[in-house]
Write a protein that holds these residues in place. Structure first.
Motif, PDB file in Angstrom:
ATOM      1  N   THR A   1     -44.626   7.206  42.945  1.00  0.00           N
ATOM      2  CA  THR A   1     -43.830   5.857  42.349  1.00  0.00           C
ATOM      3  C   THR A   1     -44.286   4.689  42.699  1.00  0.00           C
ATOM      4  O   THR A   1     -43.537   3.817  43.481  1.00  0.00           O
ATOM      5  CB  THR A   1     -42.494   6.295  42.215  1.00  0.00           C
ATOM      6  N   ARG A   2     -45.520   4.400  42.524  1.00  0.00           N
ATOM      7  CA  ARG A   2     -46.065   3.033  42.969  1.00  0.00           C
ATOM      8  C   ARG A   2     -45.497   2.057  42.179  1.00  0.00           C
ATOM      9  O   ARG A   2     -46.218   1.414  41.212  1.00  0.00           O
ATOM     10  CB  ARG A   2     -47.574   3.117  43.167  1.00  0.00           C
ATOM     11  N   LEU A   3     -44.246   1.651  42.080  1.00  0.00           N
ATOM     12  CA  LEU A   3     -43.620   0.915  40.924  1.00  0.00           C
ATOM     13  C   LEU A   3     -44.061  -0.520  40.963  1.00  0.00           C
ATOM     14  O   LEU A   3     -44.290  -0.923  39.867  1.00  0.00           O
ATOM     15  CB  LEU A   3     -42.117   0.756  41.428  1.00  0.00           C
ATOM     16  N   LEU A   4     -44.630  -0.820  42.251  1.00  0.00           N
ATOM     17  CA  LEU A   4     -45.170  -2.329  41.953  1.00  0.00           C
ATOM     18  C   LEU A   4     -46.315  -2.199  41.161  1.00  0.00           C
ATOM     19  O   LEU A   4     -46.619  -3.453  40.435  1.00  0.00           O
ATOM     20  CB  LEU A   4     -45.601  -2.679  43.348  1.00  0.00           C
TER      21      LEU A   4
ATOM     22  N   PRO B   1     -43.619   3.510  48.082  1.00  0.00           N
ATOM     23  CA  PRO B   1     -44.893   3.081  48.127  1.00  0.00           C
ATOM     24  C   PRO B   1     -45.177   1.423  48.004  1.00  0.00           C
ATOM     25  O   PRO B   1     -44.324   0.969  46.850  1.00  0.00           O
ATOM     26  CB  PRO B   1     -45.827   3.763  47.330  1.00  0.00           C
ATOM     27  N   VAL B   2     -46.019   0.740  48.703  1.00  0.00           N
ATOM     28  CA  VAL B   2     -46.359  -0.704  48.582  1.00  0.00           C
ATOM     29  C   VAL B   2     -47.617  -0.894  48.424  1.00  0.00           C
ATOM     30  O   VAL B   2     -48.596  -0.497  49.135  1.00  0.00           O
ATOM     31  CB  VAL B   2     -45.578  -1.524  49.707  1.00  0.00           C
ATOM     32  N   GLU B   3     -47.964  -1.513  47.444  1.00  0.00           N
ATOM     33  CA  GLU B   3     -49.612  -1.951  47.277  1.00  0.00           C
ATOM     34  C   GLU B   3     -50.295  -2.593  48.586  1.00  0.00           C
ATOM     35  O   GLU B   3     -49.438  -3.199  49.183  1.00  0.00           O
ATOM     36  CB  GLU B   3     -49.788  -2.785  46.046  1.00  0.00           C
ATOM     37  N   GLY B   4     -51.295  -1.998  48.964  1.00  0.00           N
ATOM     38  CA  GLY B   4     -52.185  -2.624  50.100  1.00  0.00           C
ATOM     39  C   GLY B   4     -52.178  -4.011  50.356  1.00  0.00           C
ATOM     40  O   GLY B   4     -52.107  -4.517  51.415  1.00  0.00           O
ATOM     41  N   TRP B   5     -52.253  -4.709  49.071  1.00  0.00           N
ATOM     42  CA  TRP B   5     -52.540  -6.032  49.173  1.00  0.00           C
ATOM     43  C   TRP B   5     -51.106  -6.987  49.457  1.00  0.00           C
ATOM     44  O   TRP B   5     -51.260  -8.116  49.548  1.00  0.00           O
ATOM     45  CB  TRP B   5     -53.305  -6.815  47.939  1.00  0.00           C
TER      46      TRP B   5
END
Lengths: 584, 221
Positions: free
Chosen positions: B3-6, B117-121
C-alpha cells in the motif's frame, strides 16, 4: 446509613458480577469473522507478457492475475491466516503466505502475480488453464478453509490485445490502445535471430559506433543501412487487422503479432511487427527507440539516449515504406511525391514521411501514444524467453536474400554444379575469394575485356548496344524484350567513387532525355556498393539494382533490372543475374 | 499488499493514459495528508496548486472531469482499494483537493507490527507525537515539490522509521489492543464488584452514633 451502604454494596456486587459474567461470556461482542469481496480474477493473460504479470513492481502491481480483499469484521482477531495459489499444469501450489493474526476490523489485500514458466511461450493458440486459491484461517479457535477455482484463458504467444481498460471507462482512442506498452515485450534485442540479422547489417555497414559515441550522424548512417538492407532483401509489409474480443469488463480487439524472429524468417510483417523489429535491432545496437502508435498505424523513432539527443530530434522512420505500394497514397497525400510512381521509397523519403506523420499527430490531431522502449523495459516490460532456432538454416536464408555480387560479404549463391560444396564465409578482414562460376545450362557468361569481372545471363538475351548511340562507357547491354529483363555493364573512368560514377551516368542519361533516380544504396565489402534505383524514359519506367565496384582506373557498374510494372514477377531473374557477378 | 499510498500522487499529475508517457503536468506544490485509523484504514487528502499553464492542461485533461480522474486512478492503481472519492477545485487560486478512503492503508508485518511504506525520495523532516512530516521532489512527476504528513492512530506505540532513504523506507508502528465490548464489561463488572465490596465492608462495620445523654427530668416541686 449502614443500611444504605449494605444495600448499595450488594447492588454493586450483583451488577458487577453480572457485568463480569457478560464480559467473560463475551455477550455483545462480534466474534472474529473473515469476509471477502468478490475475487477479481483476470479471465485472460497474454503469455508473451508472462514476466510482466509475474512482477509486482510493474505499474504499481496492477497487472495481477487475482486480487482478493479480506476483512475481519469481528471484534476479535482472525488467527493463523494463510493463502496459497495454483495454476493447474503451470504453477504448483505456492508457499502459503501467512499472518499470525488479522486484527479486528482490519482489511488485507492479497495480489497474485504468477511466476509462470518460460515454457508458457510455447502456447500458440489460446488455451484454458484453471486458477485455484486456498485460504485457511481460524475464528475463535475454529479452523476454516475456503477454496476457489476459475478458468483463465492463456492467449497464444503472438496474441496482443489492444486495451485492458474497462469498457465502462473507455471513451477515446487512447483508451482503446491502452495496452500498447505490452508491445515492448515483443522487442527481443538479445534473440540470436535478431543478433544475426543485425550482424549482417553492421557487417555491410562496416561496423557502427552509433550506440556508443558515434553521434547523431552515425545514428542516421546505421538507420539508413538498416533500411537499405531491408529493401535490398525485399522485406515486405503486409496488412492485417485485429479480431474483436470481450473479456472481463473489457471490450477490445486481439491482433496476432509476430516476434521479430518470425518477421526475419518470413521476411514480411505488419506495421507493428516492422516497428518492433526496428526497435529490436536498434536496441541490440545500443540505441533507444520509441514506437509511435497513431490510429491504425505504428512507426518508429530512433534516437540515442547515450548521446543526449533530445527526443524531439530523434529520427522518425516509416517502417512500411519498404513496400512502396503500401505507402504511395500517403506519399502523395503528404506531398512527398507528386504522383504515384510505384518507385521504391528511399530512406530519406521514409524519414520525411514518418516526420510528417509525427508532425500531424503531435501538432494537429493529438492522437498518438508514445511507447518508449527502454523506459518501459526498465519498468518491467521485458521480452519472454524464446525457443532455440536452427541458426545455420537462418544464416543460409539471410545470405540468399542479398544479391551476391563479387566481393559482396555473403558467399556466392551456389550454382547447380557447385551445390555440393558448402558455401564458406571468408575470414574476417580478408577479401572474399571469388570462384569462377560454372555457367549453368541456358546461360551465357560475359567476361570483361581486361578480365576485371564476369556476369552470366540467359542465353536468349539479345544485345541492346546501339553502335554510335550508346554511351562509350557502356560495355554490355543485353536483355529480353519479352520479359523486359536486362543487364548492363558500364566502366566509368576518372573516379574511384561509386556515387560519382552513378552521378555521371545520371547526367549522361539526362542528356539523352531520361531521368535516373537512386532510391537507396548500401555499402558492402571490398568497396562494393549496392545501389537501387529507377529510370524514367519515354519508353517506360524501369527498376534496377546495380553493383558498383572501384577497379583500377575507374568504377565498374553492373546493373540488372526490368520494367517497373513487372518487377515483382521478374525479380528472381534479376537477382539471378546479380548473383552471377564476379569481380576479380 | 504494497500500500504505497504516496505513489497515488503520481496519477494526479499525469495526463490521461496515452499522453502519460509523453508529458506530465507537475503541480507547483503538492501536499499529501494520510490519516491512519486504528483498523488500518486511511483517509487520504491531496492538495495541489498549479501555475497558469499547467493548470489549463491539467483541467483540460482531467481537472474538469472528476469521473475521468477517478476512472484513471482506478485503472492505474487497480492493485489498491480506493473508496469515497471526492474532488474540489478552486479556479481562482488554481488549486484542487482530492480526498479518498482506503480500507487497507497499513500493511501487516510478519512481526505482527504495522507499517506505512513511504517513498524513498521522501525525507523525514520532523515528527511530533503521532504526526510525521516528510518532504522531497517527486522524480516520477517532474520533480514536483511534495510534502507528506502522516498521522498515526491514537493508540500507536513505538513508531519509528526504518530503511530511511531507500526503496523500502517505511513507518513502522504497533498499536495497543483496542478496548472491545467484552473487555469493557469485564472491567466495568470488576469495578462495580469492588465498589460493592467496599460498600458492604463499610456498612458492616458502620456503628450508629450514640444518642447524647438526656438530662433527667427535674423533680416535681
Amino acid at each position: 446509613m449502614r443500611k444504605l451502604l449494605m444495600i448499595g454494596g450488594a447492588a454493586g456486587l450483583i451488577v458487577g458480577g453480572g457485568l463480569l459474567a457478560v464480559g467473560l461470556l463475551r455477550v455483545g461482542d462480534r466474534p472474529a469473522k473473515l469476509t471477502w469481496r468478490d475475487p477479481e480474477i483476470r479471465s485472460a493473460l497474454m503469455t508473451l507478457a508472462y514476466k510482466v504479470y509475474g512482477n509486482p513492481k510493474v505499474e504499481f502491481g496492477r497487472h495481477y492475475l487475482s486480487k482478493l480483499v479480506f476483512k475481519n469484521t469481528g471484534d476479535h482477531p482472525v488467527t493463523d491466516f494463510s493463502i496459497s495459489y495454483k495454476i493447474d499444469d503451470y504453477i504448483p501450489w505456492t508457499d502459503p503466505e501467512q499472518y499470525h493474526e488479522i486484527p479486528a476490523g482490519f482489511t488485507v489485500v492479497k495480489l497474485f502475480h504468477p511466476k509462470l514458466p518460460p515454457s508458457i511461450t510455447k502456447i500458440r493458440n489460446a488455451t484454458n488453464a484453471t486458477f485455484r486459491f486456498k485460504v485457511l484461517w481460524k475464528e475463535e479457535g475454529r479452523q476454516h478453509e475456503e477454496s476457489f477455482a476459475r478458468d483463465v484463458l492463456l492467449r497464444g504467444v503472438n496474441e496482443l490485445i489492444g486495451s485492458d481498460m474497462a469498457a465502462a471507462e473507455t471513451r477515446s482512442w487512447f483508451d482503446t490502445e491502452s495496452a500498447a506498452p505490452f508491445s515492448v515485450c515483443m522487442v527481443t534485442p538479445n534473440d540470436p535471430v535478431v543478433a544475426l540479422y543485425t550482424s549482417e547489417i553492421t557487417r555491410l555497414a562496416g561496423g557502427t559506433t552509433a550506440g556508443i559515441a558515434g553521434g547523431g550522424k552515425e545514428v542516421v548512417r546505421i538507420c539508413r543501412t538498416i533500411y537499405d538492407y531491408m529493401t535490398a532483401t525485399e522485406l515486405r509489409y503486409t496488412g492485417d487487422s485485429g479480431v474483436p474480443a470481450d473479456f472481463d469488463n473489457v471490450s477490445t480487439y486481439v491482433q496476432t503479432v509476430r516476434m521479430p524472429r518470425d518477421v526475419i524468417q518470413t521476411n514480411q510483417g505488419l506495421c507493428i511487427e516492422l516497428a518492433i523489429l526496428w526497435s529490436a535491432i536498434l536496441d541490440h545496437l545500443g540505441l533507444d527507440s520509441t514506437m509511435i502508435f497513431i490510429p491504425g498505424h505504428v512507426f518508429v523513432i530512433a534516437y540515442s539516449d547515450n548521446l543526449n539527443i533530445p527526443f524531439e530530434r530523434g529520427l522518425p522512420i516509416e517502417c512500411t515504406a519498404v513496400t512502396p505500394r503500401a505507402v504511395e497514397d500517403s506519399l502523395v497525400a503528404l506531398k512527398i511525391r507528386e504522383e504515384k510512381t510505384g518507385a521504391p521509397v528511399t530512406f530519406d523519403e521514409a524519414v520525411e514521411m514518418a516526420g510528417k506523420e509525427w508532425e500531424i499527430a503531435s501538432e494537429q490531431t493529438g492522437k498518438f501514444i508514445k511507447v518508449p522502449v527502454k523506459a518501459l523495459q526498465r519498468a518491467g516490460y521485458v521480452a519472454p524467453e524464446l525457443a532455440d532456432v536452427d541458426m545455420d538454416k537462418l544464416t543460409e536464408t539471410l545470405q540468399k536474400r542479398l544479391p551476391a555480387g563479387a566481393g559482396a560479404p555473403v558467399p556466392a549463391r551456389a550454382t547447380p554444379a557447385a551445390e555440393a560444396a558448402p558455401a564458406r564465409r571468408p575470414a574476417a578482414g580478408t577479401p572474399a575469394p571469388e570462384r569462377a562460376p560454372a555457367t549453368p545450362a541456358g546461360l551465357t557468361t560475359w567476361q570483361h575485356p581486361q578480365g576485371l569481372m564476369s556476369v552470366s545471363f540467359p542465353a536468349d538475351f539479345v544485345s541492346q548496344l546501339q553502335p554510335g548511340a550508346s554511351p562509350g562507357f557502356m560495355l554490355l547491354s543485353v536483355g529480353n524484350p519479352a520479359t523486359t529483363v536486362s543487364a548492363e555493364v558500364m566502366h566509368i573512368t576518372g573516379t574511384q567513387d561509386p556515387a560519382q560514377a552513378v552521378d555521371y551516368v545520371s547526367r549522361v542519361f539526362a542528356q539523352m532525355g531520361g531521368r535516373l533516380q537512386v532510391t537507396g544504396s548500401m555499402p558492402m565489402a571490398n568497396g562494393t556498393v549496392m545501389i537501387n534505383g529507377m529510370t524514367y524514359a519515354p519508353a517506360g519506367t524501369a527498376r534496377w539494382t546495380c553493383l558498383a565496384r572501384p577497379v583500377p582506373g575507374g568504377v565498374l557498374l553492373v546493373s540488372a533490372g526490368s520494367s517497373a510494372a513487372v518487377w515483382a514477377a521478374q525479380n528472381a531473374a534479376v537477382q539471378a543475374i546479380l548473383s552471377s557477378v564476379r569481380f576479380q | 499488499m504494497r500500500t504505497r499510498l504516496l505513489t497515488l500522487t503520481l496519477a494526479l499529475v499525469l495526463l490521461p493514459f496515452g499522453q502519460a508517457a509523453l508529458a506530465q503536468v507537475p503541480a507547483k506544490t503538492f501536499d499529501s495528508i494520510q490519516v491512519i485509523h486504528p483498523d488500518g484504514s486511511v483517509d487520504l487528502t491531496f492538495q495541489m496548486a498549479f501555475d497558469a499553464l499547467p493548470w489549463k492542461y491539467w483541467k483540460d485533461q482531467v481537472g474538469d472531469d472528476p469521473a475521468r480522474l477517478r476512472g484513471m486512478l482506478k485503472y492505474q492503481f487497480a492493485a489498491y482499494v480506493i473508496d469515497d472519492f471526492k474532488f474540489e477545485k478552486d479556479d481562482l487560486n488554481r488549486t484542487a483537493k482530492i480526498t479518498m478512503h482506503s480500507p487497507a492503508g497499513a500493511e501487516l508485518r510478519k512481526d505482527e507490527g504495522l507499517q506505512i511504506p513511504v517513498e524513498g525520495w521522501c525525507r523525514p523532516i520532523s515528527h511530533a507525537g503521532r504526526e510525521w512530516f516528510f518532504s522531497g521532489n517527486n522524480p516520477s512527476a517532474g520533480n514536483q515539490p511534495t510534502t507528506v504528513k502522516i498521522v498515526l492512530p491514537a493508540n500507536t506505540v513505538d513508531a519509528s522509521l526504518v530503511n530511511a532513504g531507500t526503496a523500502d523506507q517505511a513507518l513502522v508502528y504497533t498499536v495497543s489492543a483496542p478496548a472491545g465490548k467484552a473487555r469493557l464489561f469485564v472491567w466495568s463488572g470488576a469495578v462495580f464488584m469492588l465498589l460493592g465490596a467496599v460498600m458492604l465492608g463499610t456498612g458492616r462495620f458502620w456503628r450508629t452514633a450514640a444518642a447524647p445523654p438526656v438530662a433527667p427530668a427535674p423533680p416535681p416541686r
